[in-house]
Design an enzyme around this catalytic site. Structure first.
Site, PDB file in Angstrom:
ATOM      1  CB  CYS A   1       0.557  -5.956  -3.958  1.00  0.00           C
ATOM      2  SG  CYS A   1       2.212  -5.304  -4.231  1.00  0.00           S
TER       3      CYS A   1
ATOM      4  CG  ASP B   1       3.169  -6.217   2.972  1.00  0.00           C
ATOM      5  OD1 ASP B   1       3.048  -6.450   1.756  1.00  0.00           O
ATOM      6  OD2 ASP B   1       2.427  -5.416   3.578  1.00  0.00           O
TER       7      ASP B   1
ATOM      8  CD  GLN C   1      -2.543  -1.743   2.318  1.00  0.00           C
ATOM      9  OE1 GLN C   1      -3.096  -1.749   1.226  1.00  0.00           O
ATOM     10  NE2 GLN C   1      -1.582  -2.597   2.631  1.00  0.00           N
TER      11      GLN C   1
END
Length: 483
Positions: free
Chosen positions: A441, A414, A310
């Site tokens: 995202c 994810d 991240q």
């Protein structure tokens, strides 16, 4: 065959001066060209209502055109002065953060209405989670060398040794970073001009994009917020390597950064493509160590130059906390069941859920075997036993592991930016979970997937937005679906 009706407003390649009037999802500003023939819409990425911009038409249809931003000629009245150097990676840095949040929330919710067909999305909205650090939040930055620079006074290209970022809208022109951009480590960025001067004194050439030649290509830096250490990777071609001392360069970095310098790596990249890590190149350790350690919610993760991690770790903690809250929201629904962390990568989310839940069995699944190896090492390092990792394709998972049939009650998704291809999403639906916590995202692909999930009996229970990348158009979403 009828002749294609030509666009009477703009042509491809045309350069326009446009006043931005509205904001659409993904940081696209909307301008309008008006004439007796009507109104024509033009989209310009990374622009704000109120700005006057110079943009080039990339794509044009009968109803609208898409442009590439070349320059902001006049700021929006909402923008404020900043002490940082402007860079393409932070197009909205002069817009107060509250305004950025408002634009992101409004445009994302409208996306779920339009693409996901969720009429009551405002009623399902839970929370807007802001980044703990609005400035200096990134833990990795790539700086490019270029033989063609940019003269900011005369607004022209110039032959000079540059180290910084690509000039907005050009692939071949660099723009020297003279001071802190406000995104990465201040000490690194304030010293980038010293590193540039050191490299220039060697008389070895920076990369020349159009000619596809030169020695210096990139300087990549990773930072640990846990230890405050820095890991550098100098990317060069091999041709002039005997003329450059990597050891002296390491000593020079040590002089500047002292104990903060964890290590220096060197990558050889002789490919002409614009990538830091070459498919056929080598990566060698010159000085120190090749990994740094980062901490997330009390767990430690070892990060190498190539690891995915991240980019904003402090905000990632908030993101993962929200995911765990949604996973464990209904404890009875999770206890003594299996929670599958799909597309688990190096296993961060699965490990955090396992560390917070006593009675659930957590399994991490990813098709990339090397990521699963890293996940297993990370879990071992953190002493987490309640999680098992499998390198597997989701469609074949239950065939190969029948012990989990009918037991997977919660799935954490994810996926990468491209979202989940419909064929894979159908396989996920076939696993028969009661709940899904979908982290994205790219809300545009998530909104698309929402429509398919709703067709198969899943409903949004709640959703949150997490601002992992202040001053950009990016936003992350966490959505809880229940059947």
């Amino acid at each position: 065959m009828p002749r294609r009706e030509r666009n009477r407003f703009v042509k491809r390649g045309q350069v326009l001066e446009l006043k931005i009037e509205d904001y659409a999802f993904g940081g696209k500003g909307i301008a309008r060209i008006r004439s007796e023939e009507g109104e024509f819409v033009v989209f310009v990425p990374n622009t704000l209502p109120g700005q006057l911009v110079k943009a080039q038409v990339k794509k044009s249809s009968k109803k609208y055109a898409e442009c590439k931003l070349m320059d902001v000629l006049q700021s929006s009245e909402d923008e404020v002065e900043m002490p940082y150097q402007d860079i393409p990676g932070a197009p909205f840095i002069q817009l107060p953060i509250e305004k950025q949040h408002a634009y992101k929330k409004e445009s994302t919710l409208s996306l779920f209405k339009r693409i996901g067909k969720v009429a009551n999305i405002e009623d399902l909205f839970d929370e807007f989670v802001s980044s703990p650090n609005v400035f200096h939040y990134r833990n990795k930055m790539e700086y490019g060398f270029s033989a063609i620079g940019y003269d900011r006074v005369n607004k022209t290209d110039v032959d000079e040794f540059t180290l910084g970022f690509k000039r907005r809208g050009t692939w071949w022109m660099g723009d020297n970073l003279e001071k802190d951009s406000g995104l990465f480590d201040q000490q690194v960025e304030d010293n980038l001009k010293r590193i540039r001067a050191y490299c220039e004194k060697t008389n070895l050439n920076p990369w020349h994009g159009p000619k596809k030649e030169g020695f210096f290509r990139y300087l990549v830096v990773r930072k640990s917020y846990k230890t405050d250490e820095l890991l550098f990777n100098l990317v060069t071609t091999s041709y002039d390597l005997p003329k450059f001392s990597l050891q002296k360069f390491a000593a020079f970095l040590k002089d500047i950064f002292g104990e903060r310098l964890a290590g220096l790596l060197h990558t050889i990249n002789d490919e002409v493509g614009d990538r830091t890590i070459a498919t056929s190149g080598s990566l060698e350790l010159v000085y120190g160590k090749d990994k740094i350690v980062e901490e997330l919610l009390g767990l430690n993760f070892e990060i190498s130059m190539k690891s995915f991690f991240q980019t904003n770790p402090k905000c990632a903690e908030k993101l993962y906390t929200k995911v765990v809250d949604y996973v464990l929201e209904n404890k009875e629904a999770v206890d003594n069941t299996v929670v599958m962390d799909l597309f688990c990568g190096t296993g961060t989310i699965g490990q955090i859920v396992a560390s917070k839940s006593e009675n659930a069995k957590i399994i991490g699944v990813d098709i990339v075997a090397s990521a699963i190896e890293d996940a297993q090492k990370n879990a071992k390092r953190n002493g987490i036993e309640g999680v098992q990792f499998y390198a597997a394709d989701v469609g074949k998972f239950l065939m190969n592991h029948p012990q989990y049939k009918g037991k997977i009650k919660t799935i954490i998704l994810d996926p990468a930016r491209a979202g989940i291809v419909p064929k894979t999403l159908k396989k996920i639906i076939d696993l028969g979970a009661d709940r899904m916590v979908y982290v994205s995202c790219n809300p545009a692909t998530q909104a698309r997937d929402t429509e398919l999930l709703m067709e198969h009996g899943y409903q949004i229970k709640k959703m949150s937005l997490v601002d992992q990348f202040p001053h950009t158009s990016h936003i992350e979403t966490v959505v809880l679906f229940e059947r």
